[in-house]
Scaffold this active site. Structure first.
Site, PDB file in Angstrom:
ATOM      1  CE  LYS A  69      -4.087   1.991   0.607  1.00 31.81           C
ATOM      2  NZ  LYS A  69      -3.761   2.827  -0.575  1.00 31.81           N
ATOM      3  CE  LYS A  93       3.601   6.818   6.268  1.00 28.38           C
ATOM      4  NZ  LYS A  93       3.273   7.791   5.181  1.00 28.38           N
ATOM      5  CE  LYS A 105       4.766   7.544  -1.404  1.00 29.71           C
ATOM      6  NZ  LYS A 105       4.227   7.766  -0.044  1.00 29.71           N
ATOM      7  CB  THR A 189      -2.426  13.289   5.784  1.00 25.59           C
ATOM      8  OG1 THR A 189      -2.672  12.331   4.748  1.00 25.59           O
ATOM      9  CG2 THR A 189      -0.953  13.283   6.151  1.00 25.59           C
ATOM     10  CG  ASN A 219      -4.486  17.002   1.533  1.00 23.80           C
ATOM     11  OD1 ASN A 219      -4.277  16.571   2.662  1.00 23.80           O
ATOM     12  ND2 ASN A 219      -5.640  16.814   0.924  1.00 23.80           N
ATOM     13  CB  SER A 350      -5.841   4.686   2.295  1.00 19.90           C
ATOM     14  OG  SER A 350      -5.607   5.809   1.486  1.00 19.90           O
TER      15      SER A 350
HETATM   16  N1  GLU Z   1       0.741   8.939   0.297  1.00 17.58           N
HETATM   17  C1  GLU Z   1       0.252   8.807   1.636  1.00 17.58           C
HETATM   18  C2  GLU Z   1       1.375   8.407   2.563  1.00 17.58           C
HETATM   19  O1  GLU Z   1       2.534   8.663   2.299  1.00 17.58           O
HETATM   20  C3  GLU Z   1      -0.963   7.906   1.722  1.00 17.58           C
HETATM   21  C4  GLU Z   1      -0.765   6.493   1.280  1.00 17.58           C
HETATM   22  C5  GLU Z   1      -2.060   5.715   1.193  1.00 17.58           C
HETATM   23  O2  GLU Z   1      -3.096   6.258   1.498  1.00 17.58           O
HETATM   24  O3  GLU Z   1      -1.970   4.551   0.776  1.00 17.58           O
HETATM   25  O4  GLU Z   1       1.149   7.899   3.631  1.00 17.58           O
END
Ligand code: GLU
Length: 421
Positions: A69, A93, A105, A189, A219, A350
């Site tokens: 993810k 994370k 990513k 976030t 954002n 998410s």
């Molecule tokens: N891009 C965001 C992060 O760095 C969200 C990733 C997601 O929602 O999968 O955590």
């Protein structure tokens, strides 16, 4: 800025955490390298009829705990190593929050501001055409990141659904509500970071009235400013990529957000009621109680860390503090709420979106907020307690917390001891 040793630097955090635990060597062997990184050159038709190509990546760092993810960023400085480092952080994370995911990513090397909307749509669809075999609701689930948004996620989900021949909203999160997005994903976030600060406000000495400086006003930066200002915190300085402003008595957050929505820099507010201009590089040295880096990696490094005056740093960006700067901040007794916890609200909502898509049953915004709050408080409290108990920084405690879960999953497949004894 990304450099050759970015992933190695990130891995030092893993090594430090590993020293706190008695880990089987198999665990580190598994987590030290990305599992797979795919690199593709995307070719799209521009509005003037010419063809142009863009480098694109998707990295699936580790999938021991579930499908990978992580977001997709559109940025002119994207590199292989940056994508892999960001995917490494996603792995930790998701484990910090106990989400049933590994880390991934994606990126496209492009300045999206230089594209028309139609070119942006073609690029977004081309990304999915190139990576449709890699992603999937049970394999790898992208989401927004720097310079990507819900409209782009909507195009991507649509493209994937056409390729596989059935509606598959759970392949991507951060979609528009009308296309299966979750309520509460847009400010998730920032909201996660906000719940964390509020929950630990006593321990951190950050009551309403405290002064906040925010670096980056996309954002995450805009939403954290709004949430904290509504609670009575004073937003005393804000920067974006074009400039910065400050006001001793607090900036008017609504005007700052309105400036961004009109396509202007926050710096355009300089000169209005008590607002003065500041060099963007000086933002981190502003006299304040809480500093919120909400832009890109490596913003606080060995050459400027000593100038930080805040007592607490909330990392809404990924990787804004280098390991060398970490040591300097720790020496100054500055508490850093680390990215893999502080900005995990985004991936947590998410996850809620993915769950709702798979159930076909949608939650109220109150439900989303209350579940997010519970999870941020639970994991935040556990990490705070670990940090106190072990006498380590919040970052190290967060890595230890995540590593225990990752190690548990890796060891459940059997380690060397099992096969040789
Ligand atoms: N891009 C965001 C992060 O760095 C969200 C990733 C997601 O929602 O999968 O955590």
């Amino acid at each position: 800025m990304p450099n050759a040793s970015m992933l190695d630097q990130a891995l030092t955090r893993l090594d430090e955490a590993a020293r706190q635990l008695e880990l089987d060597a198999d665990v580190l062997e598994k987590l030290k390298y990305p599992r797979e990184t795919t690199k593709v050159r995307l070719m799209i038709r521009m509005d003037d009829g010419s063809r142009k190509s863009f480098m694109a990546w998707r990295c699936r760092y580790d999938d021991t705990r579930g499908p990978t993810k992580g977001g997709i960023r559109f940025h002119p400085d994207a590199t292989d190593e940056e994508v892999e480092t960001l995917a490494f952080w996603m792995t930790f994370k998701c484990a910090v929050m106990n989400l049933p995911y590994g880390g991934g990513k994606g990126a496209v090397r492009v300045d999206p501001h230089g594209l028309s909307k139609a070119e942006l749509e073609r690029l977004s669809r081309a990304y999915i055409q190139a990576f449709s075999q890699i992603i999937g609701p049970d394999r790898d689930i992208p989401a927004p990141d720097v310079y990507t948004n819900s409209m782009i996620m909507g195009w991507m989900a649509d493209e994937y659904s056409s390729i596989v021949g059935q509606s598959t909203p759970a392949v991507i999160t951060g979609k528009p509500i009308a296309l299966g997005g979750s309520l509460g994903r847009d400010d998730a976030t920032a909201r996660g970071g906000y719940y964390l600060v509020r929950h630990l406000s006593q321990e951190l000495g950050l009551r309403p009235g405290a002064r906040i400086a925010i670096q980056g006003f996309g954002n995450a930066g805009q939403h954290i400013a709004r949430l904290l200002a509504d609670d009575g915190y004073a937003i005393v300085a804000v920067s974006d990529s074009q400039g910065a402003v400050q006001a001793r008595g607090g900036l008017d957050v609504r005007s700052l957000i309105a400036a961004k929505q009109n396509g202007s820099s926050v710096a355009s507010l300089a000169g209005t009621g008590g607002v003065s201009r500041l060099a963007a590089n000086d933002l981190i040295a502003v006299d304040c109680d809480l500093l919120v880096p909400a832009a890109l990696e490596d913003m606080i490094h060995k050459d400027n860390a000593d100038s930080v005056k805040a007592r607490v740093v909330l990392e809404l960006a990924n990787g804004p503090i280098t390991p060398e700067a970490d040591a300097i901040l720790a020496g100054k007794n500055i508490v850093v709420l680390p990215d893999i916890l502080a900005n995990a609200g985004g991936v947590t909502v998410s996850y809620f979106e993915w769950v709702q898509n798979r159930q076909g049953y949608y939650w109220t915004v109150e439900e989303v907020h209350s579940r997010l709050k519970t999870m941020m408080e639970q994991e935040g409290r556990a990490i705070w307690a670990q940090a106190q108990e072990r006498g380590v920084t919040m970052r190290r405690a967060a890595y230890v917390h995540a590593l225990k879960r990752l190690a548990g999953a890796i060891e459940a497949h059997g380690t060397q001891k099992f096969f040789t004894s």
